[in-house]
Design a protein around this motif. Structure first.
Motif, PDB file in Angstrom:
ATOM      1  N   LEU A 283       3.037   0.802   8.425  1.00  0.00           N
ATOM      2  CA  LEU A 283       2.966  -0.610   8.827  1.00  0.00           C
ATOM      3  C   LEU A 283       4.372  -1.171   9.013  1.00  0.00           C
ATOM      4  CD1 LEU A 283       1.495  -3.365   9.189  1.00  0.00           C
ATOM      5  CD2 LEU A 283       1.667  -3.640   6.714  1.00  0.00           C
ATOM      6  N   LEU A 284       5.259  -0.797   8.102  1.00  0.00           N
ATOM      7  CA  LEU A 284       6.630  -1.289   8.196  1.00  0.00           C
ATOM      8  C   LEU A 284       7.318  -0.765   9.454  1.00  0.00           C
ATOM      9  CD1 LEU A 284       7.743  -0.967   4.472  1.00  0.00           C
ATOM     10  CD2 LEU A 284       7.066  -3.020   5.693  1.00  0.00           C
TER      11      LEU A 284
ATOM     12  N   TRP B  48       6.005 -11.545  11.395  1.00  0.00           N
ATOM     13  CA  TRP B  48       7.425 -11.214  11.613  1.00  0.00           C
ATOM     14  C   TRP B  48       7.840 -11.452  13.058  1.00  0.00           C
ATOM     15  CZ3 TRP B  48      10.375 -11.619   7.787  1.00  0.00           C
ATOM     16  CH2 TRP B  48       9.935 -11.286   6.512  1.00  0.00           C
ATOM     17  N   ILE B  49       6.904 -11.221  13.977  1.00  0.00           N
ATOM     18  CA  ILE B  49       7.231 -11.513  15.375  1.00  0.00           C
ATOM     19  C   ILE B  49       7.407 -13.024  15.551  1.00  0.00           C
ATOM     20  CG2 ILE B  49       6.286 -11.497  17.726  1.00  0.00           C
ATOM     21  CD1 ILE B  49       5.268  -8.673  17.115  1.00  0.00           C
TER      22      ILE B  49
ATOM     23  N   ARG C 110       9.984  -6.978  20.979  1.00  0.00           N
ATOM     24  CA  ARG C 110       9.858  -8.403  21.298  1.00  0.00           C
ATOM     25  C   ARG C 110      11.247  -9.044  21.469  1.00  0.00           C
ATOM     26  NH1 ARG C 110       7.882 -11.801  24.059  1.00  0.00           N
ATOM     27  NH2 ARG C 110       7.402 -13.879  23.299  1.00  0.00           N
TER      28      ARG C 110
ATOM     29  N   PHE D  34       2.855  -9.265   2.099  1.00  0.00           N
ATOM     30  CA  PHE D  34       1.636  -8.473   2.275  1.00  0.00           C
ATOM     31  C   PHE D  34       0.616  -8.785   1.179  1.00  0.00           C
ATOM     32  CE2 PHE D  34      -0.874  -4.484   2.298  1.00  0.00           C
ATOM     33  CZ  PHE D  34      -1.364  -4.617   3.585  1.00  0.00           C
TER      34      PHE D  34
ATOM     35  N   PHE E 272       0.560  -9.475   9.164  1.00  0.00           N
ATOM     36  CA  PHE E 272       1.898  -9.114   8.698  1.00  0.00           C
ATOM     37  C   PHE E 272       2.825  -8.934   9.910  1.00  0.00           C
ATOM     38  CE2 PHE E 272       5.070  -5.969   7.358  1.00  0.00           C
ATOM     39  CZ  PHE E 272       5.495  -6.483   6.143  1.00  0.00           C
ATOM     40  N   GLN E 273       2.334  -8.158  10.883  1.00  0.00           N
ATOM     41  CA  GLN E 273       3.138  -7.913  12.086  1.00  0.00           C
ATOM     42  C   GLN E 273       3.354  -9.196  12.879  1.00  0.00           C
ATOM     43  OE1 GLN E 273       1.288  -4.726  14.280  1.00  0.00           O
ATOM     44  NE2 GLN E 273       1.124  -3.455  12.476  1.00  0.00           N
TER      45      GLN E 273
ATOM     46  N   GLN F 264       8.636  -7.853   2.294  1.00  0.00           N
ATOM     47  CA  GLN F 264       7.425  -7.115   2.681  1.00  0.00           C
ATOM     48  C   GLN F 264       6.332  -7.166   1.624  1.00  0.00           C
ATOM     49  OE1 GLN F 264       7.634  -2.905   1.853  1.00  0.00           O
ATOM     50  NE2 GLN F 264       9.826  -2.928   2.239  1.00  0.00           N
TER      51      GLN F 264
ATOM     52  N   LYS G 266       7.873  -3.312  16.737  1.00  0.00           N
ATOM     53  CA  LYS G 266       7.374  -4.449  17.519  1.00  0.00           C
ATOM     54  C   LYS G 266       8.401  -5.580  17.570  1.00  0.00           C
ATOM     55  CE  LYS G 266       2.414  -3.844  17.261  1.00  0.00           C
ATOM     56  NZ  LYS G 266       1.126  -4.419  16.869  1.00  0.00           N
ATOM     57  N   VAL G 267       9.078  -5.780  16.453  1.00  0.00           N
ATOM     58  CA  VAL G 267      10.100  -6.834  16.411  1.00  0.00           C
ATOM     59  C   VAL G 267      11.223  -6.508  17.399  1.00  0.00           C
ATOM     60  CG1 VAL G 267      11.934  -7.811  14.969  1.00  0.00           C
ATOM     61  CG2 VAL G 267       9.607  -7.718  14.103  1.00  0.00           C
TER      62      VAL G 267
ATOM     63  N   THR H  49       5.878   0.227  12.265  1.00  0.00           N
ATOM     64  CA  THR H  49       5.305  -0.424  13.448  1.00  0.00           C
ATOM     65  C   THR H  49       5.828  -1.852  13.591  1.00  0.00           C
ATOM     66  OG1 THR H  49       3.305   0.807  12.937  1.00  0.00           O
ATOM     67  CG2 THR H  49       3.127  -0.887  14.610  1.00  0.00           C
ATOM     68  N   THR H  50       5.892  -2.541  12.459  1.00  0.00           N
ATOM     69  CA  THR H  50       6.351  -3.931  12.513  1.00  0.00           C
ATOM     70  C   THR H  50       7.782  -4.008  13.037  1.00  0.00           C
ATOM     71  OG1 THR H  50       4.967  -4.388  10.605  1.00  0.00           O
ATOM     72  CG2 THR H  50       6.581  -6.062  11.172  1.00  0.00           C
TER      73      THR H  50
ATOM     74  N   VAL I  23       0.050  -4.326  -4.979  1.00  0.00           N
ATOM     75  CA  VAL I  23      -0.468  -3.951  -3.661  1.00  0.00           C
ATOM     76  C   VAL I  23       0.536  -3.001  -3.034  1.00  0.00           C
ATOM     77  CG1 VAL I  23      -0.947  -4.830  -1.356  1.00  0.00           C
ATOM     78  CG2 VAL I  23      -1.711  -6.121  -3.323  1.00  0.00           C
TER      79      VAL I  23
ATOM     80  N   GLU J   6      -2.734  -6.505   7.744  1.00  0.00           N
ATOM     81  CA  GLU J   6      -1.697  -5.739   8.446  1.00  0.00           C
ATOM     82  C   GLU J   6      -1.374  -6.381   9.802  1.00  0.00           C
ATOM     83  OE1 GLU J   6      -2.110  -1.311   6.494  1.00  0.00           O
ATOM     84  OE2 GLU J   6      -2.831  -1.590   8.537  1.00  0.00           O
TER      85      GLU J   6
ATOM     86  N   VAL K 253       2.359  -1.404   0.227  1.00  0.00           N
ATOM     87  CA  VAL K 253       2.579  -1.637   1.656  1.00  0.00           C
ATOM     88  C   VAL K 253       2.762  -0.275   2.320  1.00  0.00           C
ATOM     89  CG1 VAL K 253       3.931  -2.870   3.380  1.00  0.00           C
ATOM     90  CG2 VAL K 253       3.789  -3.774   1.066  1.00  0.00           C
TER      91      VAL K 253
END
Ligand SMILES: [Zn+2]
Lengths: 193, 162
Positions: free
Chosen positions: B64-65, A56-57, B75, A35, A52-53, A31, B71-72, B67-68, B58, A49, B60
């Motif tokens: 965001l993590l 991974w998809i 999917r 990022f 990033f998503q 991550q 979504k994974v 949501t990601t 940076v 962001e 993170v």
């Protein structure tokens, strides 16, 4: 087969199963690096962001294409980079893809940052990215900025960067050289200010 | 000292940080820096630039993590469902072909008899017999194309996860 190759092969096999738990584990592992790279690439937190998503998809969908012969991080960063380039292509009005290549020189007006693209540090600067670097990286041409990040933050070898950026090693070297030269001058300037 | 030598020193310093240089070059660089204060200062500036670059951090966002990951998972579920449906379709398609191949002779005579009773010309019923084989494929094609809009719908759904 040595242990590193064995691990990569095992990862390639598990990616073929499209198991979201495998991806989750990889997200935990990569991550931060991914990022950070996306922030440098896009210069924009929101876009980073999104990418990033999407990355991974894409890893989930195309995981079966990872053959385990190359390092996983190089493959991952290549996916992220390709998604970014696709975005640039679709946003022709904002940034043309040529601006992502070597056409600009260090002397060029705004230091080579594409038009309308804010510096990574303008948008991620709420006290997190930093030190002296604020306002300096955005003077770098895009390709140099990317090469510097890949070399000095991600610690990729010149060969790996060349493969990732799809350019010869000599080009990577000249991008790094140019980048360091500008960065060094900027740091010196900021010291004198 | 020639300007070229200072430029070479700077180039070698950057190369040494970027990818490493050969032992003789390293030796030359060391000797040059020792005897050339301006280049030594430039070399320190280069080292500082790289150090500064490495110091960037940076953050993170945990949201965001989350949501990601979500979504994974969505999917992955979608891909699994789609894969299972596709497998089912192709299996039925293959079964139909096997069954049709087994009955090909019977079918041929059936088509022939029906055509002669209805006065259909030979070329027409023979073409019909050929098309008959494409029927399972046609059905699979229609079903798969009907699935396409579902992809967009699900994209919209996951967009709402933010
Ligand atoms: Zn010198």
């Amino acid at each position: 087969m040595n242990s590193v190759e064995g691990e990569r092969e095992a990862l390639a096999q598990s990616l073929r199963t499209r198991d979201p738990e495998v991806i989750e584990h990889l997200i935990d592992q990569y991550q931060y690096r991914l990022f950070r790279y996306l922030i440098y690439l896009t210069g924009n937190r929101e876009e980073a962001e999104d990418l990033f998503q999407e990355t991974w998809i894409r890893v989930l969908e195309r995981g079966h294409r990872y053959d385990g012969r190359s390092k996983f991080d190089t493959w991952l960063f290549t996916i992220a980079r390709n998604l970014f380039i696709d975005r640039l292509r679709s946003k022709k009005t904002q940034v043309s893809i040529e601006e992502f290549s070597d056409s600009e020189g260090p002397e060029s007006g705004n230091g080579g940052s594409p038009r309308n693209v804010p510096s990574p540090f303008d948008l991620v600067s709420q006290g997190e990215v930093y030190g002296q670097l604020s306002g300096l990286m955005d003077r770098l041409p895009f390709p140099s900025r990317e090469a510097l990040v890949l070399r000095f933050q991600e610690e990729f070898s010149l060969e790996e960067i060349a493969r990732l950026m799809a350019v010869p090693i000599s080009t990577v070297k000249s991008r790094i050289y140019r980048g360091i030269a500008i960065l060094k001058e900027s740091l010196e300037d900021s010291k004198h200010e | 000292m020639s300007e070229d030598l200072h430029r070479r020193a700077e180039q070698l310093k950057i190369d040494s940080m970027a990818g490493g240089i050969s032992a003789p070059d390293l030796q030359w660089l060391g000797a040059h820096l020792e005897g050339c204060p301006p280049c030594a200062q430039r070399a320190r500036a280069i080292e500082r630039a790289v150090r500064t670059l490495r110091s960037v951090t940076v953050r993170v966002d945990p949201a965001l993590l989350r949501t990601t990951r979500m979504k994974v998972y969505v999917r992955a579920e979608d891909l699994n469902r789609r894969g299972a449906r596709r497998l089912l379709l192709w299996t039925s398609c293959a079964t139909s072909w096997v069954w049709m191949a087994a009955c090909a002779l019977f079918l041929w005579h059936g088509f022939e008899r029906l055509a002669s009773q209805m006065g259909i010309p030979n070329w027409l019923w023979q073409a019909g017999f050929g098309l008959w084989w494409a029927l399972p494929l046609l059905i699979v094609g229609i079903v798969l194309s009907m699935q396409q809009p579902a992809v967009n719908n699900e994209r919209d759904l996951t967009a709402g996860l933010d």
